[in-house]
Design a protein around this motif. Structure first.
Motif, mmCIF file in Angstrom:
data_model
loop_
_atom_site.group_PDB
_atom_site.id
_atom_site.type_symbol
_atom_site.label_atom_id
_atom_site.label_comp_id
_atom_site.label_asym_id
_atom_site.label_seq_id
_atom_site.Cartn_x
_atom_site.Cartn_y
_atom_site.Cartn_z
ATOM 1 N N SER A 155 47.275 17.696 -43.788
ATOM 2 C CA SER A 155 47.619 16.986 -42.561
ATOM 3 C C SER A 155 47.887 15.500 -42.810
ATOM 4 O O SER A 155 48.258 14.772 -41.889
ATOM 5 C CB SER A 155 46.494 17.137 -41.527
ATOM 6 N N ASP A 156 47.678 15.016 -44.017
ATOM 7 C CA ASP A 156 47.936 13.621 -44.354
ATOM 8 C C ASP A 156 49.446 13.428 -44.458
ATOM 9 O O ASP A 156 50.061 13.742 -45.485
ATOM 10 C CB ASP A 156 47.249 13.254 -45.667
ATOM 11 N N ASP A 157 50.044 12.890 -43.397
ATOM 12 C CA ASP A 157 51.506 12.796 -43.336
ATOM 13 C C ASP A 157 52.074 11.691 -44.212
ATOM 14 O O ASP A 157 53.294 11.517 -44.292
ATOM 15 C CB ASP A 157 51.974 12.628 -41.892
ATOM 16 N N LYS A 158 51.219 10.947 -44.906
ATOM 17 C CA LYS A 158 51.706 9.906 -45.813
ATOM 18 C C LYS A 158 51.866 10.412 -47.243
ATOM 19 O O LYS A 158 52.329 9.684 -48.114
ATOM 20 C CB LYS A 158 50.756 8.703 -45.788
ATOM 21 N N LEU A 159 51.461 11.669 -47.473
ATOM 22 C CA LEU A 159 51.487 12.211 -48.826
ATOM 23 C C LEU A 159 52.453 13.380 -48.956
ATOM 24 O O LEU A 159 52.651 14.146 -48.019
ATOM 25 C CB LEU A 159 50.090 12.697 -49.232
ATOM 26 N N ILE A 160 53.035 13.511 -50.123
ATOM 27 C CA ILE A 160 53.711 14.736 -50.545
ATOM 28 C C ILE A 160 52.689 15.519 -51.367
ATOM 29 O O ILE A 160 52.167 15.015 -52.365
ATOM 30 C CB ILE A 160 54.949 14.449 -51.408
ATOM 31 N N ILE A 161 52.343 16.725 -50.931
ATOM 32 C CA ILE A 161 51.338 17.535 -51.612
ATOM 33 C C ILE A 161 51.982 18.848 -52.037
ATOM 34 O O ILE A 161 52.583 19.547 -51.222
ATOM 35 C CB ILE A 161 50.129 17.817 -50.694
ATOM 36 N N ASN A 162 51.861 19.170 -53.329
ATOM 37 C CA ASN A 162 52.443 20.400 -53.860
ATOM 38 C C ASN A 162 51.411 21.187 -54.652
ATOM 39 O O ASN A 162 50.575 20.593 -55.352
ATOM 40 C CB ASN A 162 53.627 20.087 -54.775
ATOM 41 N N PRO A 163 51.463 22.523 -54.579
ATOM 42 C CA PRO A 163 50.567 23.329 -55.410
ATOM 43 C C PRO A 163 50.986 23.242 -56.869
ATOM 44 O O PRO A 163 52.172 23.125 -57.179
ATOM 45 C CB PRO A 163 50.746 24.748 -54.863
#
Length: 299
Positions: A155-163
């Motif tokens: 939910s942190d909209d400032k980050l790009i998170i990838n598996p």
């Protein structure tokens, strides 16, 4: 209003509104800091900081809103510099990786070896910390990329998170331990002291979920952030360790038995993250590709 005044606001927030520390970081005297702040607030027509006497104690509502824009300006300044360096094919720079001990020791050596072959002049800094602090390092521009299993909030909209990769836990014990043979169940594990990760580290939340779903309490007598510490205390007979399967080294751990717990504990996913608004230089994108390649994934 000028960029130096906006930079002053950022530095004041970084130093917890300490005028003398802000002056030191900006290589000016404290009176110059106070004067620039006075000029800025005069131009804005309202105070940016709450005060107790001469001491700054926090941001006003106007200051909070202004700081959002100052953050964007700071990101843009960083991006401009990085884009220029990338355009000129600058192969001198720094890569700051924020991660945990488990990832640094067992997953990152091969991607970093490949990175070093490609970019021998880029300095690599590995910052090991708790998963919660890793995210703070990203937000405070003290890391380019964070790699961990816990605490990467989608939910942190400032980050790009990838598996990056999926893994499971194993139980480790001496070769003559009763659990070295036969089916392993939560009920059998519950008969022995358990040594595992501290809360918030390396899939601990999935261990807790399995215990809650199975309605079986485990006697966790030792918690640590480091897989090697857990294995050390397993060796001296303090109990059964529950650690990441990736932390088992066939040669170094030949005195231990590792038993798969994939049927008891849900798989965990290690992810990597970086700030959405930051421009990633070519060397950083190369490193991400090597992470995915080491994990058996494609970018």
């Amino acid at each position: 209003m000028n960029l130096n005044q906006l930079e002053l606001l950022r530095v004041l927030q970084e130093t917890n509104f300490n005028l003398s520390k802000a002056a030191e970081k900006m290589f000016v005297v404290q009176s110059a800091v106070s004067r620039q702040l006075q000029l800025l607030e005069g131009e804005l027509g309202a105070p940016v900081f709450e005060r107790q006497g001469k001491k700054l104690v926090g941001l006003t509502p106007l200051g909070e809103r202004i700081m959002e824009e100052v953050t964007l300006i700071n990101v843009s300044k960083r991006n401009i510099q990085t884009i220029a360096e990338d355009f000129l094919h600058n192969r001198n720079g720094e890569l700051h990786i924020a991660t945990t001990h488990t990832q640094a020791k067992y997953f990152l050596p091969e991607p970093i070896r490949k990175f070093r072959e490609k970019y021998p002049n880029i300095k690599i800094y590995i910052v090991q910390s708790s998963p919660t602090n890793l995210i703070d390092l990203l937000h405070h521009h003290q890391a380019d990329i964070a790699i961990c299993t816990e605490k990467l909030d989608e939910s942190d909209d400032k980050l790009i998170i990838n598996p990056c990769y999926e893994w499971h836990h194993v139980a480790v014990m001496p070769k003559d331990h009763p659990l070295s043979e036969g089916e392993i169940t939560l009920e059998r594990l519950a008969r022995f002291p358990i040594l595992t990760y501290s809360k918030g580290y390396t899939g601990r939340s999935n261990i807790e979920k399995a215990v809650a779903d199975g309605h079986v309490g485990l006697d966790i007598t030792l918690e640590a952030a480091d897989s090697d510490i857990i294995k050390t205390y397993v060796r001296i007979g303090l109990g059964v360790g529950i650690i990441a399967a990736t932390a088992i080294e066939p040669q170094a751990d030949e005195d231990l038995i590792a038993r798969d717990l994939g049927h008891l504990i849900p798989p965990s996913v290690t992810r990597f993250a970086y700030l959405k608004q930051l421009y990633l230089p070519t060397f950083c994108r190369f490193f991400i590709d090597e992470l995915l390649r080491a994990a058996g994934r494609t970018s």
